[in-house]
Structures are given as structure tokens and as C-alpha cells.
Motif scaffolding. Structure first.
Motif, mmCIF file in Angstrom:
data_model
loop_
_atom_site.group_PDB
_atom_site.id
_atom_site.type_symbol
_atom_site.label_atom_id
_atom_site.label_comp_id
_atom_site.label_asym_id
_atom_site.label_seq_id
_atom_site.Cartn_x
_atom_site.Cartn_y
_atom_site.Cartn_z
ATOM 1 N N TYR A 1 11.557 -23.073 -54.278
ATOM 2 C CA TYR A 1 10.864 -21.771 -54.317
ATOM 3 C C TYR A 1 11.829 -20.644 -53.986
ATOM 4 O O TYR A 1 11.888 -19.632 -54.682
ATOM 5 C CB TYR A 1 9.706 -21.815 -53.325
ATOM 6 C CG TYR A 1 8.992 -20.515 -53.139
ATOM 7 C CD1 TYR A 1 8.044 -20.096 -54.051
ATOM 8 C CD2 TYR A 1 9.260 -19.721 -52.042
ATOM 9 C CE1 TYR A 1 7.385 -18.905 -53.876
ATOM 10 C CE2 TYR A 1 8.607 -18.537 -51.860
ATOM 11 C CZ TYR A 1 7.678 -18.123 -52.776
ATOM 12 O OH TYR A 1 7.039 -16.941 -52.605
ATOM 13 N N LEU A 2 12.613 -20.826 -52.918
ATOM 14 C CA LEU A 2 13.515 -19.752 -52.519
ATOM 15 C C LEU A 2 14.657 -19.595 -53.509
ATOM 16 O O LEU A 2 15.201 -18.500 -53.652
ATOM 17 C CB LEU A 2 14.073 -20.023 -51.130
ATOM 18 C CG LEU A 2 13.075 -19.777 -50.001
ATOM 19 C CD1 LEU A 2 13.650 -20.221 -48.689
ATOM 20 C CD2 LEU A 2 12.702 -18.319 -49.935
ATOM 21 N N ASP B 1 1.136 -15.626 -55.274
ATOM 22 C CA ASP B 1 2.349 -15.770 -54.484
ATOM 23 C C ASP B 1 2.206 -14.915 -53.229
ATOM 24 O O ASP B 1 2.546 -13.749 -53.217
ATOM 25 C CB ASP B 1 3.552 -15.340 -55.321
ATOM 26 C CG ASP B 1 4.860 -15.651 -54.626
ATOM 27 O OD1 ASP B 1 4.813 -16.247 -53.537
ATOM 28 O OD2 ASP B 1 5.912 -15.291 -55.168
ATOM 29 N N GLU B 2 1.684 -15.516 -52.163
ATOM 30 C CA GLU B 2 1.383 -14.723 -50.964
ATOM 31 C C GLU B 2 2.641 -14.350 -50.191
ATOM 32 O O GLU B 2 2.694 -13.294 -49.572
ATOM 33 C CB GLU B 2 0.430 -15.505 -50.058
ATOM 34 C CG GLU B 2 -0.968 -15.577 -50.622
ATOM 35 C CD GLU B 2 -1.924 -16.234 -49.660
ATOM 36 O OE1 GLU B 2 -1.458 -16.788 -48.664
ATOM 37 O OE2 GLU B 2 -3.126 -16.181 -49.934
ATOM 38 N N TRP B 3 3.640 -15.220 -50.218
ATOM 39 C CA TRP B 3 4.870 -14.921 -49.491
ATOM 40 C C TRP B 3 5.685 -13.855 -50.222
ATOM 41 O O TRP B 3 6.273 -12.967 -49.616
ATOM 42 C CB TRP B 3 5.658 -16.212 -49.313
ATOM 43 C CG TRP B 3 6.776 -16.135 -48.357
ATOM 44 C CD1 TRP B 3 7.080 -15.082 -47.533
ATOM 45 C CD2 TRP B 3 7.755 -17.126 -48.101
ATOM 46 N NE1 TRP B 3 8.173 -15.381 -46.782
ATOM 47 C CE2 TRP B 3 8.620 -16.616 -47.098
ATOM 48 C CE3 TRP B 3 7.996 -18.396 -48.588
ATOM 49 C CZ2 TRP B 3 9.693 -17.344 -46.606
ATOM 50 C CZ3 TRP B 3 9.060 -19.119 -48.094
ATOM 51 C CH2 TRP B 3 9.899 -18.592 -47.119
ATOM 52 N N GLY B 4 5.709 -13.957 -51.563
ATOM 53 C CA GLY B 4 6.458 -12.992 -52.354
ATOM 54 C C GLY B 4 7.955 -13.100 -52.182
ATOM 55 O O GLY B 4 8.658 -12.104 -52.259
ATOM 56 N N ALA B 5 8.467 -14.299 -51.930
ATOM 57 C CA ALA B 5 9.901 -14.483 -51.704
ATOM 58 C C ALA B 5 10.518 -15.368 -52.759
ATOM 59 O O ALA B 5 11.545 -15.984 -52.511
ATOM 60 C CB ALA B 5 10.134 -15.081 -50.317
ATOM 61 N N GLN C 1 10.334 -25.838 -50.575
ATOM 62 C CA GLN C 1 10.798 -24.567 -50.018
ATOM 63 C C GLN C 1 12.128 -24.151 -50.637
ATOM 64 O O GLN C 1 12.312 -22.986 -51.021
ATOM 65 C CB GLN C 1 10.958 -24.719 -48.513
ATOM 66 C CG GLN C 1 11.260 -23.425 -47.806
ATOM 67 C CD GLN C 1 11.799 -23.654 -46.424
ATOM 68 O OE1 GLN C 1 12.532 -24.604 -46.181
ATOM 69 N NE2 GLN C 1 11.414 -22.798 -45.513
ATOM 70 N N TYR D 1 8.155 -30.917 -48.294
ATOM 71 C CA TYR D 1 8.123 -29.511 -47.906
ATOM 72 C C TYR D 1 9.495 -28.868 -48.055
ATOM 73 O O TYR D 1 9.614 -27.744 -48.560
ATOM 74 C CB TYR D 1 7.631 -29.408 -46.453
ATOM 75 C CG TYR D 1 7.893 -28.088 -45.822
ATOM 76 C CD1 TYR D 1 7.140 -26.975 -46.177
ATOM 77 C CD2 TYR D 1 8.906 -27.928 -44.894
ATOM 78 C CE1 TYR D 1 7.403 -25.756 -45.619
ATOM 79 C CE2 TYR D 1 9.166 -26.713 -44.330
ATOM 80 C CZ TYR D 1 8.423 -25.622 -44.690
ATOM 81 O OH TYR D 1 8.688 -24.421 -44.140
#
Lengths: 134, 86
Positions: free
Chosen positions: A90-91, A103-107, A87, A83
């Protein structure tokens, strides 16, 4: 195979198969997120099998407690480290190769804002502890 | 003997993952492969304990699993936040 013992050898074979499958997945899969899927899930199953077989092979109380501790620790930390890596990637803006997801977070790639918020929180925390000391 | 076969298979998987550590296009791949390598070495140590009868290898496996997780957390924290601890 004259000294084949079922309780010892079957879990070890099972576990070794899954560890090798995970390694092949890590080498062959196209991007980081699918590689993480292979490495985190398959290796948990594989190492559980090998530890079970090793516990039967040694059949010793001291060895059994150590193996149980290692197994519990692996079960707790392997999903957590997967995880954390996902993370961070991704960030930091590593896009998934496989398309079709939402992409639900959109970050994606907004690590600097996270780091900024973290620095702000650290500053607030330092100020608060400084007030407590003074 | 099954233990020798399993030792060979896990060693092969360690070599395959070392390729990914050296090659890995992004740093995330390298960290992931390094974490996977530490788990593989823990498994390898447990198998060596059976093969040779040195139960001390199980203590080494316990310490190595702790260190592997700790290094993964430290590397991801450093690359995401730019700091490990304070």
C-alpha cells in the motif's frame, strides 16, 4: 478404506482441502490484497487441521509439544506477515484492482515519507545513544 | 491411504504457489507467495514426519516456520524502508 481412523484422518483431509483452496485462491485471485486474504486466512485454518491430525497420528508427547509450538507460532505470525506485506504494498503505491472501497488513510504510494521519518528517527536515536556513551 | 492423499494435495499446492512466485506481477506477490510457500512446506514436513516416522522432521518444520516469518519481515522492511536492521 480399512484403516480409516476418524481423529487422525478427518482433520488431515479438512486441512489439506483448505490448503489446496488457499493455493487456488493465490493463483486465481486478481490482485495482491485479495490473494493475501486467501493465503493468510485459509492457510491458517488448513495448517491447524493438518497439525491436529498429525498430532493424533503420531500420539507422542515430544511430537505433540513441537506441533503445538509450530501451531502457536503460525497463529501468531501469519496475520502479522500478511499485515506487513499489505502495508508495504500500500505504501509503495500498489492500487487495489477491486473498486468501491474508501481510502481512509490516504497514504497510497507515500512510502518515501515513511522511509524519511524512519531515517529521522534512527538519526535521533543514534544521537541520543551517542550522548549516553559520551 | 489418507496421508498419501494429503501429501499429494499439499505438493500440488506447493507447485501452484511456485507458479505465483515465478510469475507474480509485483514484488509484493512474490513475497506473499514465498511466505505461503514456507507455510506449505511446514505442513508438508509434518505430513512427511507421519509418513516416514522420522520425528526429526518436526524440528525441521519448527525451524522452517521461524525462518519463513523472519525472511518475510526482512524483505518487507527492506522494500519499505530500504534497510533491514540498523
Amino acid at each position: 478404506m480399512d484403516d480409516f481412523r476418524l481423529a487422525r484422518d478427518l482433520p488431515i483431509l479438512f486441512g489439506a482441502f483448505f490448503v489446496l483452496t488457499a493455493a487456488i485462491g493465490v493463483v486465481r485471485f486478481p490482485d495482491l490484497y485479495s490473494r493475501l486474504h486467501a493465503s493468510s486466512k485459509l492457510v491458517t485454518l488448513g495448517s491447524a487441521g493438518i497439525f491436529l491430525g498429525v498430532a493424533f497420528a503420531l500420539s507422542d508427547a515430544a511430537a505433540f509439544t513441537r506441533l503445538a509450538a509450530v501451531l502457536l507460532f503460525q497463529f501468531l505470525t501469519t496475520p502479522l506477515s500478511a499485515y506487513l506485506i499489505a502495508q508495504a504494498a500500500y505504501l509503495r503505491g500498489l492500487p487495489p484492482i477491486l473498486t468501491g472501497g474508501v481510502d481512509e488513510w490516504g497514504a497510497l504510494g507515500r512510502a518515501d515519507e515513511v522511509a524519511q521519518a524512519d531515517r529521522e528517527a534512527q538519526r535521533l536515536l543514534a544521537a541520543e545513544s551517542g550522548e549516553d556513551e559520551g | 491411504m489418507i496421508i498419501n492423499l494429503a501429501l499429494g494435495i499439499v505438493t500440488l499446492s506447493v507447485l501452484l504457489v511456485t507458479y505465483r512466485v515465478l510469475r507474480g506481477p509485483s514484488w509484493g506477490d512474490r513475497i506473499m507467495a514465498f511466505d505461503f510457500l514456507s507455510v506449505n512446506l511446514v505442513v508438508l514436513f509434518a505430513l512427511i514426519a507421519v509418513r516416514t516416522g522420522y520425528l526429526v522432521m518436526l524440528d525441521a518444520a519448527l525451524v522452517l516456520s521461524l525462518l519463513g516469518f523472519l525472511s518475510t519481515v526482512a524483505l518487507t522492511r527492506y522494500l519499505l524502508l530500504g534497510r533491514v536492521m540498523k
